[in-house]
Write an enzyme that holds these catalytic residues in place. Structure first.
Site, PDB file in Angstrom:
ATOM      1  N   SER A 233       0.718  -1.092  -0.023  1.00  0.00           N
ATOM      2  CA  SER A 233       0.045   0.069   0.042  1.00  0.00           C
ATOM      3  C   SER A 233       0.800   1.190   0.036  1.00  0.00           C
ATOM      4  O   SER A 233       0.722   2.185  -0.750  1.00  0.00           O
ATOM      5  CB  SER A 233      -1.089  -0.077   1.190  1.00  0.00           C
ATOM      6  OG  SER A 233      -0.273  -0.394   2.265  1.00  0.00           O
ATOM      7  N   HIS A 263      -2.334  -9.114   1.757  1.00  0.00           N
ATOM      8  CA  HIS A 263      -1.907  -7.681   2.597  1.00  0.00           C
ATOM      9  C   HIS A 263      -3.013  -7.529   3.330  1.00  0.00           C
ATOM     10  O   HIS A 263      -3.335  -8.373   4.275  1.00  0.00           O
ATOM     11  CB  HIS A 263      -1.495  -6.458   1.607  1.00  0.00           C
ATOM     12  CG  HIS A 263      -0.900  -5.380   1.847  1.00  0.00           C
ATOM     13  ND1 HIS A 263      -0.431  -5.096   3.188  1.00  0.00           N
ATOM     14  CD2 HIS A 263      -0.899  -4.019   1.341  1.00  0.00           C
ATOM     15  CE1 HIS A 263       0.254  -3.927   3.380  1.00  0.00           C
ATOM     16  NE2 HIS A 263      -0.263  -3.280   2.153  1.00  0.00           N
ATOM     17  N   HIS A 309       5.705 -12.795   7.746  1.00  0.00           N
ATOM     18  CA  HIS A 309       5.803 -11.571   7.534  1.00  0.00           C
ATOM     19  C   HIS A 309       6.954 -11.258   6.298  1.00  0.00           C
ATOM     20  O   HIS A 309       7.777 -11.961   6.516  1.00  0.00           O
ATOM     21  CB  HIS A 309       5.912 -10.548   8.688  1.00  0.00           C
ATOM     22  CG  HIS A 309       5.514  -9.365   8.381  1.00  0.00           C
ATOM     23  ND1 HIS A 309       6.481  -8.160   8.020  1.00  0.00           N
ATOM     24  CD2 HIS A 309       4.516  -8.537   8.331  1.00  0.00           C
ATOM     25  CE1 HIS A 309       5.935  -7.016   7.697  1.00  0.00           C
ATOM     26  NE2 HIS A 309       4.515  -7.144   7.845  1.00  0.00           N
ATOM     27  N   ARG A 318       2.092  -5.295  16.998  1.00  0.00           N
ATOM     28  CA  ARG A 318       0.860  -4.828  16.978  1.00  0.00           C
ATOM     29  C   ARG A 318      -0.210  -5.910  17.441  1.00  0.00           C
ATOM     30  O   ARG A 318      -1.179  -5.679  18.062  1.00  0.00           O
ATOM     31  CB  ARG A 318       0.485  -4.447  15.487  1.00  0.00           C
ATOM     32  CG  ARG A 318       1.411  -3.409  14.945  1.00  0.00           C
ATOM     33  CD  ARG A 318       1.318  -2.959  13.460  1.00  0.00           C
ATOM     34  NE  ARG A 318       1.644  -4.087  12.706  1.00  0.00           N
ATOM     35  CZ  ARG A 318       1.801  -4.146  11.307  1.00  0.00           C
ATOM     36  NH1 ARG A 318       1.171  -3.169  10.810  1.00  0.00           N
ATOM     37  NH2 ARG A 318       2.164  -5.061  10.602  1.00  0.00           N
ATOM     38  N   ASP A 373      -2.757  -8.980  11.559  1.00  0.00           N
ATOM     39  CA  ASP A 373      -3.839  -9.392  11.205  1.00  0.00           C
ATOM     40  C   ASP A 373      -4.451 -10.508  12.051  1.00  0.00           C
ATOM     41  O   ASP A 373      -5.814 -10.903  11.786  1.00  0.00           O
ATOM     42  CB  ASP A 373      -4.169  -9.791   9.693  1.00  0.00           C
ATOM     43  CG  ASP A 373      -3.873  -8.510   9.138  1.00  0.00           C
ATOM     44  OD1 ASP A 373      -4.218  -7.162   9.267  1.00  0.00           O
ATOM     45  OD2 ASP A 373      -3.158  -8.509   8.059  1.00  0.00           O
TER      46      ASP A 373
HETATM   47  N1  HAX Z   1       1.074 -19.941   5.641  1.00  0.00           N
HETATM   48  C1  HAX Z   1       1.583 -20.753   4.774  1.00  0.00           C
HETATM   49  N2  HAX Z   1       2.671 -20.483   3.996  1.00  0.00           N
HETATM   50  C2  HAX Z   1       3.363 -19.270   4.323  1.00  0.00           C
HETATM   51  C3  HAX Z   1       3.096 -18.512   5.271  1.00  0.00           C
HETATM   52  C4  HAX Z   1       1.705 -18.777   5.826  1.00  0.00           C
HETATM   53  N3  HAX Z   1       1.121 -17.929   6.973  1.00  0.00           N
HETATM   54  N4  HAX Z   1       3.755 -17.726   5.281  1.00  0.00           N
HETATM   55  C5  HAX Z   1       4.657 -17.541   4.364  1.00  0.00           C
HETATM   56  N5  HAX Z   1       4.474 -18.880   3.660  1.00  0.00           N
HETATM   57  C6  HAX Z   1       5.121 -19.291   2.390  1.00  0.00           C
HETATM   58  C7  HAX Z   1       4.842 -18.303   1.330  1.00  0.00           C
HETATM   59  O1  HAX Z   1       3.646 -18.514   0.602  1.00  0.00           O
HETATM   60  C8  HAX Z   1       5.996 -18.889   0.503  1.00  0.00           C
HETATM   61  O2  HAX Z   1       5.634 -19.952  -0.328  1.00  0.00           O
HETATM   62  P1  HAX Z   1       6.291 -20.216  -1.807  1.00  0.00           P
HETATM   63  O3  HAX Z   1       7.623 -20.071  -1.801  1.00  0.00           O
HETATM   64  O4  HAX Z   1       5.732 -21.508  -2.048  1.00  0.00           O
HETATM   65  O5  HAX Z   1       5.428 -19.093  -2.497  1.00  0.00           O
HETATM   66  C9  HAX Z   1       7.063 -19.299   1.579  1.00  0.00           C
HETATM   67  O6  HAX Z   1       6.399 -19.487   2.751  1.00  0.00           O
HETATM   68  C10 HAX Z   1       8.228 -18.335   1.861  1.00  0.00           C
HETATM   69  O7  HAX Z   1       7.613 -17.137   2.048  1.00  0.00           O
HETATM   70  P2  HAX Z   1       8.127 -16.094   3.379  1.00  0.00           P
HETATM   71  O8  HAX Z   1       9.501 -15.670   2.583  1.00  0.00           O
HETATM   72  O9  HAX Z   1       8.173 -16.685   4.483  1.00  0.00           O
HETATM   73  O10 HAX Z   1       6.995 -14.572   3.148  1.00  0.00           O
HETATM   74  P3  HAX Z   1       6.893 -13.962   2.046  1.00  0.00           P
HETATM   75  O11 HAX Z   1       7.602 -12.646   2.370  1.00  0.00           O
HETATM   76  O12 HAX Z   1       7.003 -14.267   0.569  1.00  0.00           O
HETATM   77  O13 HAX Z   1       5.205 -13.374   2.388  1.00  0.00           O
HETATM   78  C11 HAX Z   1       3.417 -12.917   3.729  1.00  0.00           C
HETATM   79  C12 HAX Z   1       4.785 -12.914   3.319  1.00  0.00           C
HETATM   80  C13 HAX Z   1       2.988 -11.841   4.644  1.00  0.00           C
HETATM   81  C14 HAX Z   1       2.636 -12.698   2.226  1.00  0.00           C
HETATM   82  C15 HAX Z   1       3.075 -14.479   3.889  1.00  0.00           C
HETATM   83  O14 HAX Z   1       3.683 -14.775   5.136  1.00  0.00           O
HETATM   84  C16 HAX Z   1       1.785 -14.807   3.935  1.00  0.00           C
HETATM   85  O15 HAX Z   1       1.094 -15.092   2.884  1.00  0.00           O
HETATM   86  N6  HAX Z   1       0.954 -14.871   5.150  1.00  0.00           N
HETATM   87  C17 HAX Z   1      -0.455 -15.083   5.357  1.00  0.00           C
HETATM   88  C18 HAX Z   1      -1.000 -13.857   4.745  1.00  0.00           C
HETATM   89  C19 HAX Z   1      -0.963 -12.758   5.690  1.00  0.00           C
HETATM   90  O16 HAX Z   1      -1.126 -13.034   6.983  1.00  0.00           O
HETATM   91  N7  HAX Z   1      -0.893 -11.564   5.430  1.00  0.00           N
HETATM   92  C20 HAX Z   1      -0.771 -10.271   5.975  1.00  0.00           C
HETATM   93  C21 HAX Z   1       0.467  -9.656   6.247  1.00  0.00           C
HETATM   94  C22 HAX Z   1       0.401  -8.615   7.019  1.00  0.00           C
HETATM   95  C23 HAX Z   1      -0.025  -7.444   6.234  1.00  0.00           C
HETATM   96  O17 HAX Z   1       0.604  -7.097   5.228  1.00  0.00           O
HETATM   97  N8  HAX Z   1      -1.188  -6.824   6.596  1.00  0.00           N
HETATM   98  O18 HAX Z   1      -1.512  -6.168   5.665  1.00  0.00           O
END
Ligand code: HAX
Length: 434
Positions: A233, A263, A309, A318, A373
């Site tokens: 964002s 996000h 994250h 948070r 979240d």
């Molecule tokens: N559940 C399952 N798998 C997860 C995971 C979770 N909670 N968190 C990370 N992973 C996976 C990723 O999908 C990624 O898989 P691929 O390589 O197969 O694509 C792998 O672990 C490595 O990812 P990472 O390096 O740990 O994390 P990223 O920086 O790529 O992604 C995310 C960060 C927040 C997008 C990720 O942890 C996620 O998808 N979490 C769940 C959704 C979520 O809670 N989003 C909100 C985040 C906070 C925010 O921005 N709020 O607005």
């Protein structure tokens, strides 16, 4: 008394000098390198932009102008706005002056309500919010001043004007969307003399006999305001603003990014996941049941929302702050109890699952801990805000504070238009291969 405008007018020339000197002195120093994996991987960890409002430290979480978030948790969101912009917390007079600015600017144009009511009734409330902000673009003081011809040094002044107008109207618009989309369609007015967070709580129109929902709103709107500059964002808002698009275009664009499930939409998905477990197991599940459910979610190829994250490697402060609020105000609420139980279980599940992924040659899950979240939805739910799709709108009302602070400071600095260099897969193969 120094208003926010006066203080910024005093600080900005010094800020510009400081940045000019930094660039002059250290301009050719290297601060980051980019690997091929990073170029394909969302530029994770690449240091390629500046954000002076806040930083996220992997092992500490959010630091707002040098202050760890939990040390300012009792500050109101409008105080956080002042802090993000100036590095100082407002005294009572400055706080009251800001309040008066919002009182003065809180009238939402009637065409916004006409448009909101004309949208399809099943529109996502995030789409409604972003549309409402975009349609108000005709009000932009920045665009009008730019069209008339304004000096570069002055860009921040109408940008601040736009920001104050947007912030004064956003709680009214967001609460109005809630009433139109989920209630009887009547829209509540801003109350003069009432603070920003309590005003938003009030306009949503939910019962709040003890005032603790208003307290939650202040905390919620404080916690979500800013999270440095690289998240989707903030970064989107920054990029759009760098072309000198005004604050309405930029904030609407940034919030379109917040609407994605990885996000800001995660908070909607998080609570849905918690409720699903309760439906499946007929009440508060045991830790063993939650473990099983989390593994089922992962095996079906989905993420466990609210965990992980891109930057953080510890429990998000948070989340910690929301947990403490829940423990104080709603400890007996079964949905909140599931949130606590999930926190006991999911990090271990993600660690185990991550080890399994690594054995299969996949990336590890870098952070098994809860993010913002993971718990916030349960708190909203407790107070009767049960419409999940609206949760990201609440997040947006707050995130606008951070995005607008960053925009104002960037226009003050004359930050250049964003234009990183992209390369093709062919280029990578040829160049790295050679
Ligand atoms: N559940 C399952 N798998 C997860 C995971 C979770 N909670 N968190 C990370 N992973 C996976 C990723 O999908 C990624 O898989 P691929 O390589 O197969 O694509 C792998 O672990 C490595 O990812 P990472 O390096 O740990 O994390 P990223 O920086 O790529 O992604 C995310 C960060 C927040 C997008 C990720 O942890 C996620 O998808 N979490 C769940 C959704 C979520 O809670 N989003 C909100 C985040 C906070 C925010 O921005 N709020 O607005």
């Amino acid at each position: 008394m120094a208003t926010l405008q006066d203080l910024l007018a005093k600080q900005i020339p010094q800020y510009r000098d400081k940045v000019r000197n930094v660039v002059k002195k250290y301009g050719s120093e290297v601060i980051s390198q980019v690997t091929v994996a990073q170029a394909y991987g969302g530029m994770r960890g690449v240091k390629g932009m500046i954000c002076d409002t806040s930083v996220v430290e992997a092992d500490k979480g959010l630091i707002v102008r040098g202050r760890p978030l939990l040390t300012i948790k009792d500050r109101w969101p409008e105080e956080v706005f002042y802090l993000l912009l100036t590095g100082e917390l407002p005294d009572d007079k400055a706080k009251a002056a800001l309040q008066q600015e919002f009182d003065r600017r809180s009238q939402v144009p009637s065409y916004v309500w006409d448009l909101m009511r004309a949208m399809p009734p099943d529109s996502h409330p995030m789409c409604m919010l972003d549309t409402a902000i975009l349609v108000m673009e005709r009000e932009s003081v920045f665009r009008q001043s730019y069209t008339k011809g304004m000096k570069k040094d002055e860009y921040w002044v109408p940008m601040l004007d736009d920001a104050l107008n947007i912030l004064a109207r956003l709680p009214v618009v967001a609460a109005g969307i809630y009433r139109i989309r989920y209630k009887d369609g009547s829209v509540n007015q801003w109350t003069h003399g009432l603070d920003w967070g309590a005003n938003f709580a009030n306009m949503l129109g939910l019962a709040d006999p003890t005032g603790s929902f208003a307290k939650l709103m202040r905390l919620y709107l404080n916690f979500h305001a800013d999270h440095e500059g690289g998240n989707v964002s903030a970064n989107t808002c920054h990029t759009v603003g760098s072309s000198l698009s005004d604050a309405y275009y930029s904030v609407s664009a940034g919030l379109n990014g917040l609407a994605g499930p990885l996000h800001g939409l995660a908070n909607q998905e998080c609570l849905a996941w918690i409720i699903e477990t309760m439906e499946k197991f007929g009440g508060v599940p045991t830790e063993e049941q939650l473990r099983e459910y989390a593994f089922d979610t992962l095996r079906s190829g989905k993420v466990v929302p609210g965990y992980g994250h891109a930057v953080l490697r510890v429990v998000d402060p948070r989340f910690q702050g929301f947990l403490e609020f829940g423990q104080e105000h709603l400890a007996k609420d079964p949905v909140f109890q599931v949130v606590e139980r999930v926190f006991n279980v999911v990090p271990k599940v993600l660690e185990e699952y991550s080890a399994m992924r690594v054995k299969e040659g996949k990336n590890p899950i870098a952070n098994p801990w809860p993010n913002v979240d993971a718990g916030s939805g349960a708190l909203l739910y407790h107070y009767g805000l049960t419409e999940f799709p609206f949760y990201t709108v609440v997040f947006s009302v707050s995130r606008a504070i951070g995005m607008l602070s960053q925009l104002i400071l960037n226009r003050a600095l004359g930050t250049a238009i964003t234009r990183p260099k992209s390369v093709s897969t062919e280029w990578v193969m040829k160049t790295v291969g050679n």
